[in-house]
Design a protein around this motif. Sequence first.
Motif, PDB file in Angstrom:
ATOM      1  N   ALA A 237     -47.210  -9.235  71.401  1.00  0.00           N
ATOM      2  CA  ALA A 237     -46.801 -10.644  71.445  1.00  0.00           C
ATOM      3  C   ALA A 237     -47.764 -11.492  72.266  1.00  0.00           C
ATOM      4  O   ALA A 237     -47.944 -12.681  71.988  1.00  0.00           O
ATOM      5  N   THR A 238     -48.383 -10.908  73.270  1.00  0.00           N
ATOM      6  CA  THR A 238     -49.301 -11.673  74.113  1.00  0.00           C
ATOM      7  C   THR A 238     -50.536 -12.104  73.329  1.00  0.00           C
ATOM      8  O   THR A 238     -50.932 -13.281  73.364  1.00  0.00           O
ATOM      9  N   TYR A 239     -51.156 -11.171  72.622  1.00  0.00           N
ATOM     10  CA  TYR A 239     -52.328 -11.529  71.820  1.00  0.00           C
ATOM     11  C   TYR A 239     -51.947 -12.538  70.733  1.00  0.00           C
ATOM     12  O   TYR A 239     -52.694 -13.490  70.463  1.00  0.00           O
ATOM     13  N   ALA A 240     -50.779 -12.335  70.113  1.00  0.00           N
ATOM     14  CA  ALA A 240     -50.342 -13.240  69.053  1.00  0.00           C
ATOM     15  C   ALA A 240     -50.087 -14.642  69.600  1.00  0.00           C
ATOM     16  O   ALA A 240     -50.457 -15.646  68.977  1.00  0.00           O
ATOM     17  N   ALA A 241     -49.467 -14.728  70.771  1.00  0.00           N
ATOM     18  CA  ALA A 241     -49.157 -16.036  71.358  1.00  0.00           C
ATOM     19  C   ALA A 241     -50.432 -16.789  71.724  1.00  0.00           C
ATOM     20  O   ALA A 241     -50.530 -18.003  71.508  1.00  0.00           O
ATOM     21  N   ARG A 243     -53.295 -16.526  70.310  1.00  0.00           N
ATOM     22  CA  ARG A 243     -53.961 -16.920  69.065  1.00  0.00           C
ATOM     23  C   ARG A 243     -53.229 -18.086  68.396  1.00  0.00           C
ATOM     24  O   ARG A 243     -53.855 -19.052  67.945  1.00  0.00           O
ATOM     25  N   GLU A 244     -51.903 -18.004  68.331  1.00  0.00           N
ATOM     26  CA  GLU A 244     -51.136 -18.974  67.553  1.00  0.00           C
ATOM     27  C   GLU A 244     -50.822 -20.255  68.323  1.00  0.00           C
ATOM     28  O   GLU A 244     -50.710 -21.319  67.729  1.00  0.00           O
ATOM     29  N   ARG A 245     -50.703 -20.151  69.654  1.00  0.00           N
ATOM     30  CA  ARG A 245     -50.246 -21.311  70.421  1.00  0.00           C
ATOM     31  C   ARG A 245     -51.369 -22.086  71.095  1.00  0.00           C
ATOM     32  O   ARG A 245     -51.250 -23.296  71.322  1.00  0.00           O
ATOM     33  N   ILE A 246     -52.460 -21.412  71.440  1.00  0.00           N
ATOM     34  CA  ILE A 246     -53.560 -22.148  72.078  1.00  0.00           C
ATOM     35  C   ILE A 246     -54.898 -21.917  71.371  1.00  0.00           C
ATOM     36  O   ILE A 246     -55.942 -22.323  71.878  1.00  0.00           O
ATOM     37  N   GLY A 247     -54.849 -21.274  70.209  1.00  0.00           N
ATOM     38  CA  GLY A 247     -56.059 -21.110  69.413  1.00  0.00           C
ATOM     39  C   GLY A 247     -57.099 -20.204  70.031  1.00  0.00           C
ATOM     40  O   GLY A 247     -58.300 -20.394  69.811  1.00  0.00           O
TER      41      GLY A 247
END
Length: 311
Positions: A237-241, A243-247
Amino acid sequence: MTAPTTPDRGITAGVGRTALLVAAARAIENHRPDAVARDPYAEHFVRADPGCADWPLHPAQVSPADPLWGRLAAYFALRTRVLDDHLLASARSGLRQVVLLGAGLDTRAHRLPWPPGTTVWELDRPEVLAHKQRVLDALGAEPAADRRTVAADRHTVAVDRRTVAVDLHDDWPRALTTAGLDPAEPVAWLAEGLLLYLAAVAERRLIATLDGFSAPGSTLAYEAKLGLENTAVRASATYAAARERIGLDLLALFAAGPRPDTAADLAGRGWHTRVHTPFDHALSHPRALRREQDDCLAANRWVFATKLPPT
């Protein structure tokens, strides 16, 4: 006084954006009553970049369960404190030369209580140093040590069909000596959040060069990953967040391929090394990190080394 709002090229994307991420983490921590590390300048670096306008900068805006602004920010705060303590211990032992390799938006030259006569060199890309300096100038910030910045030229290397910026060029030791570093005297080196992004060959070259410029008594602290993470960790979830939330695609920025055993390399060169995980500090700091399943922090290591006198 408010900081400027025009971002520098190179600070808003890629590895430069990681400097803003760490600054935001330090800003959040700075507002906690039980902060493990204080950085009153950090939030100003983030506010000075319009691309970070919606980023949280206060713990009241963050849930501890948030994988990005909760857990990863807590990791950066703890890393900051542990490395602060290491550098101050080196200074208390008599070292008066401190070099921050890939200094990013760190303000250790300003916020730590350095002994008189300490010089702190900051080495990073011109864009990062320019962003930092404009904000510090706008705030009227004064360093607590003799602060000297060294802008490293950028060159690139091909890594797994990608081109990754490497911020340390072949002549960086000469740039440091031109800026006053005395290689006959011991140095406290810090590579915080740097080796993760270097190709293995660049990491080995960096360590060999650093060793050649380190008198006995020099110290080195750096962060590394043990190696490639498995599929479950890479889907965390950390890597995904990030990537998805701050690019920010951290996995794309990490150097590809097997990682060198730099601690063993240093030991072979006459350094005494200690290797720790981020979870080793559970008893010594509040809100310490606990290991989770498929943890993206589990492969991270904090390494501390001291160059011994020749036998």
